[in-house]
Write a protein that holds these residues in place. Structure first.
Motif, PDB file in Angstrom:
ATOM      1  N   HIS A 105       0.851  -1.184   0.000  1.00  0.00           N
ATOM      2  CA  HIS A 105       0.000   0.000   0.000  1.00  0.00           C
ATOM      3  C   HIS A 105       0.892   1.241   0.000  1.00  0.00           C
ATOM      4  O   HIS A 105       2.116   1.143   0.124  1.00  0.00           O
ATOM      5  N   HIS A 107       0.533   5.854   0.944  1.00  0.00           N
ATOM      6  CA  HIS A 107      -0.298   6.872   1.592  1.00  0.00           C
ATOM      7  C   HIS A 107      -0.139   8.192   0.836  1.00  0.00           C
ATOM      8  O   HIS A 107       0.959   8.738   0.775  1.00  0.00           O
ATOM      9  N   GLU A 112       4.897   8.666   6.613  1.00  0.00           N
ATOM     10  CA  GLU A 112       4.708   7.677   7.675  1.00  0.00           C
ATOM     11  C   GLU A 112       6.059   7.277   8.239  1.00  0.00           C
ATOM     12  O   GLU A 112       6.969   6.945   7.485  1.00  0.00           O
ATOM     13  N   TYR A 114       7.918   4.769  11.365  1.00  0.00           N
ATOM     14  CA  TYR A 114       7.732   3.711  12.362  1.00  0.00           C
ATOM     15  C   TYR A 114       8.933   3.664  13.280  1.00  0.00           C
ATOM     16  O   TYR A 114      10.073   3.802  12.834  1.00  0.00           O
ATOM     17  N   HIS A 143       4.835   0.184   0.104  1.00  0.00           N
ATOM     18  CA  HIS A 143       5.506  -0.650   1.097  1.00  0.00           C
ATOM     19  C   HIS A 143       4.601  -1.783   1.562  1.00  0.00           C
ATOM     20  O   HIS A 143       3.384  -1.699   1.493  1.00  0.00           O
TER      21      HIS A 143
HETATM   22 FE   LIG Z   1       1.852   2.290   5.639  1.00  0.00          FE
END
Ligand SMILES: [Fe+2]
Length: 180
Positions: A105, A107, A112, A114, A143
């Protein structure tokens, strides 16, 4: 991100409790916290444990593949929908069961990042990331996430982007890609 966090702390935004919600994957939450508390992100794992009974676990998709519905969920800590109200950033945690692949997917207009709290995981099969690893996905980057065989994986995430996107991010998987 650091400047935005400073603004948030200075503004001391209101906290609006949300409806508490569990998902099947939260059966792995205790184990993920136990492992996280022994690793390099132990402070974050301990802070999250203190809030463990107040979290709203959700999927974020209208249609979740049945296999994924048993193996994944996330909870938001800060964002347009609360519980800490802020319209330009979302902070939360995502939990994966062992042997999970979260499909490909991207965005739109959302950056994003992490930080791995607990468990081993890989993004795009590029490497295996241990607790403390920081990964950045720029807007539009495709990703997919793969979790190790033995342990659940808990990631802290941040989404930064325009307020209108964060309030309605329209999460969907990349069409036409094989989910492996
Ligand atoms: Fe993601």
């Amino acid at each position: 991100m650091r400047e935005e966090l400073s603004r948030i702390i200075a503004a001391n935004p209101p906290i609006t409790p949300r409806a508490i919600s569990q998902k099947p994957v939260t059966a792995h939450f205790s184990r993920a916290l136990d492992t996280g508390e022994r690793g390099s992100m132990q402070g974050m794992a301990r802070a999250l444990r203190e809030q463990r009974d107040r979290l709203t676990w959700e999927y974020g998709y209208d249609k979740v593949p049945p296999a994924l519905a048993r193996k994944y969920a996330y909870c938001e800590i800060l964002g347009p929908r609360g519980p800490i109200a802020w319209d330009r950033l979302i902070l939360g945690f995502v939990l994966f069961a062992p042997r999970t692949t979260y499909p490909q997917h991207s965005h739109s207009e959302i950056e994003e990042s992490y930080i791995s709290v607990s468990g081993a995981w890989s993004e795009n099969n590029a490497a295996v990331y241990a607790p403390g690893s920081l990964i950045l996905n720029r807007p539009g980057d495709e990703h997919r996430i793969t979790i190790g065989d033995q342990e659940p994986c808990l990631l802290a995430y941040a989404w930064a982007g325009p307020a209108d996107k964060l309030s309605d991010p329209k999460m969907k998987f990349t069409a036409g890609r094989r989910q492996v």
